[in-house]
Design a protein around this motif. Structure first.
Motif, mmCIF file in Angstrom:
data_model
loop_
_atom_site.group_PDB
_atom_site.id
_atom_site.type_symbol
_atom_site.label_atom_id
_atom_site.label_comp_id
_atom_site.label_asym_id
_atom_site.label_seq_id
_atom_site.Cartn_x
_atom_site.Cartn_y
_atom_site.Cartn_z
ATOM 1 N N PRO A 69 0.818 -1.221 0.000
ATOM 2 C CA PRO A 69 0.000 0.000 0.000
ATOM 3 C C PRO A 69 0.846 1.262 0.000
ATOM 4 N N ASN A 70 0.354 2.267 -0.708
ATOM 5 C CA ASN A 70 0.982 3.586 -0.766
ATOM 6 C C ASN A 70 2.373 3.561 -1.387
ATOM 7 N N SER A 71 2.638 2.586 -2.265
ATOM 8 C CA SER A 71 3.951 2.504 -2.906
ATOM 9 C C SER A 71 3.915 2.926 -4.368
ATOM 10 N N TYR A 72 2.756 3.321 -4.870
ATOM 11 C CA TYR A 72 2.606 3.713 -6.272
ATOM 12 C C TYR A 72 2.954 5.196 -6.408
ATOM 13 N N PHE A 73 3.960 5.498 -7.240
ATOM 14 C CA PHE A 73 4.380 6.890 -7.421
ATOM 15 C C PHE A 73 4.765 7.161 -8.867
ATOM 16 N N ALA A 74 4.466 8.367 -9.306
ATOM 17 C CA ALA A 74 5.084 8.912 -10.508
ATOM 18 C C ALA A 74 6.339 9.638 -10.028
ATOM 19 N N PRO A 88 8.917 8.158 -14.868
ATOM 20 C CA PRO A 88 8.740 6.749 -14.525
ATOM 21 C C PRO A 88 7.633 6.585 -13.487
ATOM 22 N N VAL A 89 7.030 5.417 -13.480
ATOM 23 C CA VAL A 89 6.069 5.041 -12.440
ATOM 24 C C VAL A 89 6.635 3.822 -11.728
ATOM 25 N N ILE A 90 6.533 3.808 -10.403
ATOM 26 C CA ILE A 90 7.029 2.668 -9.621
ATOM 27 C C ILE A 90 5.927 2.128 -8.722
#
Length: 433
Positions: free
Chosen positions: A306-311, A347-349
């Motif tokens: 959770p909460n690890s999706y970032f641009a 990038p997206v991670i």
């Protein structure tokens, strides 16, 4: 998951037990880090990145305004700080040698030698391909496929890469299964015409059709989908299917284009004007990482963190602006410069958690399963008429018991040999503390 109710499986309780522990010397030559650390589930970071015409010359992207060597240096900087384990890359020139250039000049640089790259995939006519790089010390490839046609057997604009990875668990040679996941790298048709949207939907339906035919768990779609809204037909085909459907980990449905409500997840453009690079500032969510429902639920050894999706490089404060305008502390200044210079995309991670294996040992009561890594202080129940030993990899015995119920000793973090002797024989396996 562990079910203590099943016959022959270990159970956790608070009952003390009599055991014999051999004390460890601090001079013992073992690869231990601390005396109270316990091995945890593995975190793997996925990253998708459109490299913007890497080694692909066009009328507007040339060697002078889109230097391949500069791009390699910038990518090296980004990889060094973000530390991903799988990287899907879009917009690579179709020459197969370009994957090798990226591997040697951006990934395996300095002292790094553990990056590898999946096979080159090309549909025979596109000037651009994808690339999938991965940490070969952590992951291996079981299979690789490509989608080049839609469901009506018409050629897609670009080939879609599919790679199935397995996690190189320390107990891979044991008799428990390691976690696997599928990465689909895609670059959908750009443009905002109805024809462009239709071609994006052809790619999306081809992906879902392939997944339906193969029925794999833990599936990730990564890449530049060029979608302007979640209501677009291609995105709906991905998330709204009657059979398989993808999940958006951040559940951000809506009209993403030029909408400040989605400022924190926009991925294009890094600048307001440019020749090779598109302008306009950050105002589009083109780049995505989607996953199958079992990843969200954690049903098959892999779970979205959770909460690890970032641009990466988007601090939420640069809507319709360049990422380096004013202050942006979301990344280091070196990475911010690299992101601005390398591409007009960000990038997206996303992070995923891979569960540690369990160790299954055959006994006269059936399969006796252990958690692996082994939690400190766990109390286990042995099969009847059994004897258990724990030793170092060099054979030094550290612990032994024949008690039916016993508490696992606190051992320094590392890999050990566990030997179980039963009335039917004995078996030895590696186990992690």
């Amino acid at each position: 998951m562990i079910s203590p109710a099943k016959a022959g499986l270990f159970s956790l309780n608070l009952s003390p037990s009599k055991t014999k522990v051999v004390r460890l010397s601090f001079l013992l030559v073992l690869s231990f880090l601390t005396l109270n650390s316990v091995a945890q589930d593995r975190t793997v970071r996925l990253m998708t990145y459109n490299l913007l015409n890497y080694r692909n010359t066009t009328s507007y992207c040339t060697g002078s305004n889109n230097s391949s060597s500069n791009k390699e240096g910038h990518l090296e900087t980004i990889i060094g700080e973000i530390e991903p384990h799988v990287v899907v890359m879009n917009e690579i020139g179709s020459n197969p040698n370009n994957l090798t250039y990226l591997l040697n000049n951006a990934f395996n640089t300095g002292s790094a030698t553990n990056w590898a790259i999946a096979n080159h995939v090309h549909n025979g006519f596109s000037s651009l391909v994808n690339g999938v790089a991965y940490r070969s010390d952590i992951l291996g490839i079981t299979n690789q496929w490509a989608i080049t046609k839609d469901v009506d057997n018409n050629a897609l604009v670009r080939a879609i890469d599919i790679v199935r990875f397995y996690y190189k668990d320390a107990l891979l040679q044991g008799n428990s299964d390691t976690a696997t996941f599928v990465v689909i790298g895609a670059h959908f048709k750009a443009g905002n015409s109805s024809s462009d949207a239709a071609q994006r939907n052809q790619a999306a339906t081809a992906i879902v059709d392939w997944i339906d035919a193969h029925n794999f768990e833990n599936v990730f779609l990564m890449g530049d989908l060029n979608t302007y809204s979640s209501n677009e037909s291609s995105f709906q085909s991905l998330i709204g299917g009657n059979t398989f459907r993808f999940e958006d980990p951040i559940t951000s449905n809506g009209n993403w284009h030029n909408n400040s409500s989605f400022a924190s997840i926009h991925t294009q453009s890094t600048r307001t004007s440019g020749n090779c690079h598109s302008g306009g500032g950050l105002d589009d969510r083109f780049d995505h990482i989607l996953c199958s429902e079992d990843v969200i639920e954690g049903d098959a050894q892999i779970t979205y963190a959770p909460n690890s999706y970032f641009a990466v490089g988007n601090d939420g404060n640069h809507f319709n602006n360049a990422i380096n305008s004013g202050t942006n502390y979301s990344v280091s200044s070196a990475v911010l410069t690299a992101l601005y210079s390398l591409s007009d995309h960000l990038p997206v991670i996303v992070d995923i958690e891979i569960e540690g294996q369990q160790l299954a040992i055959a006994s006269h009561e059936g399969n006796w399963k252990l958690p692996n890594p082994m939690p400190a202080g766990a109390t286990l129940t042995l099969p009847e008429q059994s004897h258990l030993y724990i030793s170092t990899l060099t054979g030094q015995e550290l612990f032994e018991t024949s008690e039916t119920t016993f508490t696992v000793p606190l051992l320094p973090m590392g890999t050990y040999l566990l030997r179980l002797e039963t009335m039917n024989g004995h078996t030895t396996r590696k186990i992690i503390f």
